[in-house]
Enzyme design. Structure first.
Site, PDB file in Angstrom:
ATOM      1  N   ASP A 211      29.374  53.268  65.858  1.00 39.82           N
ATOM      2  CA  ASP A 211      29.104  52.839  64.484  1.00 39.82           C
ATOM      3  C   ASP A 211      28.935  51.330  64.381  1.00 39.82           C
ATOM      4  OD1 ASP A 211      29.141  53.395  61.528  1.00 39.82           O
ATOM      5  OD2 ASP A 211      30.914  52.109  61.644  1.00 39.82           O
ATOM      6  N   GLU A 282      24.395  52.840  66.733  1.00 37.84           N
ATOM      7  CA  GLU A 282      23.782  52.548  65.429  1.00 37.84           C
ATOM      8  C   GLU A 282      23.437  51.068  65.371  1.00 37.84           C
ATOM      9  OE1 GLU A 282      24.744  52.884  60.655  1.00 37.84           O
ATOM     10  OE2 GLU A 282      26.338  52.354  62.049  1.00 37.84           O
TER      11      GLU A 282
END
Length: 552
Positions: A211, A282
């Site tokens: 993330d 990401e």
């Protein structure tokens, strides 16, 4: 009535070098097994036959770790345990085993850049300036006038710094104050995070989606971020009116590449000790250049997931420019494309806000086909296979801090996180026996999975066909890609493997468009299409697409 699904590839494990398709689950909103209104791991297990029937290769589950849920799981209080609202570690183990029985891989979120302020690491770090974890987070003294160390702004509003009276210092957070940033200039932090990742590798997970990589490292000089130019049109956008975060270029607060690469190299070395583990990062901001750097060589990420197709407006020209940049800068197998996720407006509403319901249904099919046609891997967000539109929730029902802080200019992410509609004849759409944490819109009941099973032209049935075609065709999984010249409203791509070719033409505009087919002879459409082929041309209605193969 028991639900029955035709399973595809039940025992075959996916090959991540071969154009795999990932299905993203937002667990709070997928399926609630115990009636408390929040989806859980056992609910996912209940729906695995449905997931397998789609023809996907892997499942990515957003965070389910112990958390105070200020940012619904992206504020982690314990990386190595399941939050009771989602179940237990035993529930996780059963779910993982059931996935593997169906030939599905599992990716889970690793949230390495920040923890919850309730995490024991932060509780110790904030206790004084001399404890063993004193510099595990980013602490700084105030300026002489008492103000924060610099002008950095947080994603969810306000400064990126919060005052803590126990240490009499500010700490850095790029999201909520309850999400303090870890300090990777301390080697002990890297070792601790690698240990969290290894816990899940040992448990059998097949990969990690990492993330918000951009926020892992920062300029040690804490240089102020520059403002966007006063004549920058983006300053007048709804996003900028909702949150001054968007009035800055985040040049010094994000994407300090060398330090990020150092961490990713260590993480890849760990993953490679466990056969077949996959790392998907990401990447936001200047996505293509960063994606190229973070996937370079064989010692970093296998793939990056960025936001290139998650914005609006969209056009054939926009898609062509994005794919051209991927092919030129990143490489055809290094990016995982997505048209939606838990952070952005549903694609049917984002790309066709003024469209009729029938046109939005067509666009849902076209968006899925686009994903199945682009080079690299693909990620389908739950509900896209049903053609769900964005839910419009009133302020008093919002749960997302981004929407609450940005109202009314930005309504946040709740509208793409409403519960999955499983049955149109059951309370709460079959999602839960209780009151769901977010309401399920009435219009989503018309798109419920059970109803679509019985509709010959449903988005769900089409999604299975599109995924099956990708799995069956080497051209779409790993073939070379050639971008075609087309009007700005259209996107044309040729995928080829050996002598066989698949041609994709996509009309992303609200008007019918015509495209002159290349010189080869072409088949009838490979997927159901309203396109009309005549005299060497294809006419595509609004928001539609057509896939053809070269005729033998």
């Amino acid at each position: 009535m028991a639900e029955s699904y035709a399973l595809q590839g039940r025992t075959q494990r996916s090959d991540w070098s071969d154009g795999g398709v990932i299905y993203q689950i937002y667990p709070r909103s997928f399926c609630d097994s115990n009636g408390d209104g929040v989806g859980d791991l056992n609910g996912i297990t209940e729906k695995l036959d449905y997931i397998a029937s789609l023809g996907v290769d892997a499942v990515w589950i957003s965070p389910f770790f112990k958390s105070p849920m200020k940012d619904f799981g992206y504020d982690v209080a314990d990386y190595c345990d399941v939050d009771p609202i989602f179940g237990t570690l035993a529930d996780f183990d059963r779910m993982l085993a059931a996935m593997h029985e169906r030939g599905l891989k599992l990716l889970i979120d690793l949230v390495p850049c920040h923890t919850s302020d309730e995490h024991p690491w932060f509780q110790e770090s904030r206790s004084d300036r001399s404890n063993a974890k004193a510099d595990w987070y980013v602490w700084r003294d105030p300026k002489p006038d008492g103000s924060p160390p610099n002008n950095w702004r947080a994603h969810f509003g306000g400064p990126s710094w919060t005052w803590d009276g126990r240490r009499a210092q500010y700490y850095l957070h790029h999201f909520l104050p309850g999400q303090p940033n870890l300090n990777y200039r301390n080697p002990a932090v890297t070792e601790a995070m690698l240990a969290q990742a290894e816990f899940w590798f040992k448990r059998g997970v097949d990969g990690l989606r990492i993330d918000a990589i951009a926020t892992l490292a920062y300029d040690p000089e804490l240089t102020d971020n520059p403002a966007r130019d006063l004549d920058d049109p983006f300053r007048q956008s709804a996003a900028a009116r909702a949150n001054p975060f968007h009035l800055q270029h985040h040049r010094h607060s994000f994407n300090q590449h060398d330090e990020v690469v150092t961490f990713l190299t260590r993480l890849r070395a760990l993953a490679d000790r466990y056969d077949g583990r996959f790392l998907l990062g990401e990447v936001g901001g200047d996505g293509m250049a960063v994606s190229a750097q973070y996937t370079a060589g064989e010692d970093r990420l296998q793939s990056c997931y960025n936001f290139s197709l998650l914005g609006a407006p969209i056009s054939g020209r926009v898609v062509k420019d994005i794919v051209a940049a991927v092919l030129a800068e990143v490489g055809p197998g290094k990016l995982t494309f997505a048209v939606g996720n838990h952070d952005v407006m549903r694609v049917t509403s984002r790309w066709a806000a003024e469209a009729t319901p029938a046109q939005q249904k067509t666009l849902a099919k076209t968006a899925l086909t686009l994903l199945m046609t682009l080079p690299g891997k693909a990620c389908v967000y739950q509900g896209e296979e049903l053609g769900l539109t964005q839910a419009d929730l009133p302020y008093e029902l919002l749960q997302d801090p981004e929407g609450i802080n940005g109202w009314p200019h930005a309504k946040g992410r709740d509208g793409c996180r409403t519960p999955m509609p499983w049955r149109d004849d059951a309370p709460c759409g079959g999602f839960s026996a209780g009151q769901s944490w977010l309401p399920l819109p009435d219009e989503h009941l018309a798109a419920a999975a059970n109803r679509q099973e019985d509709e010959a032209d449903s988005v769900l049935r089409y999604a299975r066909q599109a995924l099956a075609l990708r799995k069956a065709r080497a051209e779409l999984r790993r073939g070379r890609a050639e971008l075609l010249n087309a009007p700005d409203e259209l996107f044309g791509i040729l995928r080829a493997e050996g002598e066989t070719q698949v041609l994709g033409i996509f009309n992303l505009s609200p008007q019918a468009q015509t495209f002159a087919l290349p010189g080869n002879r072409w088949s009838e459409p490979l997927l159901p299409s309203d396109a009309v082929i005549s005299n060497g041309e294809v006419m595509l209605p609004a928001f539609s697409c057509c896939l053809l193969e070269n005729a033998k």
